[in-house]
Design an enzyme around this catalytic site. Sequence first.
Site, PDB file in Angstrom:
ATOM      1  CE  LYS A 116      -4.268   1.582   2.174  1.00 48.97           C
ATOM      2  NZ  LYS A 116      -5.029   1.881   0.978  1.00 48.97           N
TER       3      LYS A 116
HETATM    4  N1  PMP Z   1      -7.314  -1.760  -3.603  1.00 48.71           N
HETATM    5  C1  PMP Z   1      -6.740  -0.578  -3.359  1.00 48.71           C
HETATM    6  C2  PMP Z   1      -5.863   0.023  -4.388  1.00 48.71           C
HETATM    7  C3  PMP Z   1      -6.984   0.094  -2.153  1.00 48.71           C
HETATM    8  O1  PMP Z   1      -6.425   1.272  -1.914  1.00 48.71           O
HETATM    9  C4  PMP Z   1      -7.850  -0.487  -1.207  1.00 48.71           C
HETATM   10  C5  PMP Z   1      -8.130   0.229   0.081  1.00 48.71           C
HETATM   11  N2  PMP Z   1      -7.155  -0.019   1.033  1.00 48.71           N
HETATM   12  C6  PMP Z   1      -8.423  -1.727  -1.501  1.00 48.71           C
HETATM   13  C7  PMP Z   1      -8.134  -2.327  -2.707  1.00 48.71           C
HETATM   14  C8  PMP Z   1      -9.288  -2.405  -0.505  1.00 48.71           C
HETATM   15  O2  PMP Z   1      -8.477  -2.878   0.540  1.00 48.71           O
HETATM   16  P1  PMP Z   1      -9.038  -3.026   2.007  1.00 48.71           P
HETATM   17  O3  PMP Z   1     -10.215  -3.913   1.893  1.00 48.71           O
HETATM   18  O4  PMP Z   1      -7.946  -3.686   2.772  1.00 48.71           O
HETATM   19  O5  PMP Z   1      -9.385  -1.677   2.486  1.00 48.71           O
END
Ligand code: PMP
Length: 305
Positions: A158
Amino acid sequence: MQTAKYIWMDGKLLKWEDANIHITTHTLHYGNGVFEGIRAYKTKNGLAIFRLKKHIKRLLDSAKIVMIDSPYSYKEIKDAIVTLIKKNEFKNNIYIRPIIYYADGNLGILPSECKVRFSIIAWEWSSLIDKDGLKTGIKAKISSFRRNSINSTMSKAKAVSNYLNSQMSKKEALDCGYDVALLLDDNGFIAEASGECFFMVRNKTLITPPNDNSLESITQDTVIKLAKNMGIKVRRRNITRDEVYICDEAFSTGTAAEITPFYEIDNRVINNSQTGKITKKIQKAYFNLIYGNTLKYNKYLTYIL
Ligand code: PMP
């Protein structure tokens, strides 16, 4: 933006307005930093952070991928988040944003003289997509931008810099009158949305792409577990653009989006613009979980006592 009383910065609690950084902060110029998006919900037993362990693990994994040495351990990060929340005396649901980044030091491409810094921001926040979006759904556009290529960037991190691609695709979708962008990967398969994962239902099977070219989403993982537990058949496989147009139901998932139904994709109406049966079932199970109403999944909640 909603503010709060305190921000945690490098081990200290600072007043919101005092938590500032220098203009030569390396990450601001070259984009190497990692962060998390975490939510805590106001349950009948107080605020509960959803899947904190998994979020901290992903933060530390993201740092490892982009070769940043986190100055804090899992336990120290967990304690810092809890301390910050307590100190802010929040009354409502909150969003928590830890970020690890390079400070000022030098301005060459490599941050060779820059310290690694760590901040945690938390504020009261209900939903990114408004409540109506959660109920009635949103309109998606297949983006003209491809998801960051896995040979150029690293989607399991991330990472701050990955979000330029998210920002451009989201802006394009909004400018064209849609609510959300769906991005294809280099092979033309659905990768994910700009900040959410994608699910669709065909012939009563819930289908979501593998994480080959997307973040390993914590909400996606949770939805898969919930669906399997309810006896819904789940498959992880590649999805093509044309298949999305003829699916029975579609929705996105994410910490911010929660479970948001799509009623239209590229001007093809999905399920007569109605939230589908399986989507509704999953939405209900998800909200029960995050608000602490499902004993089996209480292990996912960290209560702030
Ligand atoms: N893809 C991306 C690019 C994101 O930024 C997020 C948000 N964090 C998600 C998917 C969804 O991830 P999560 O369910 O862990 O929030």
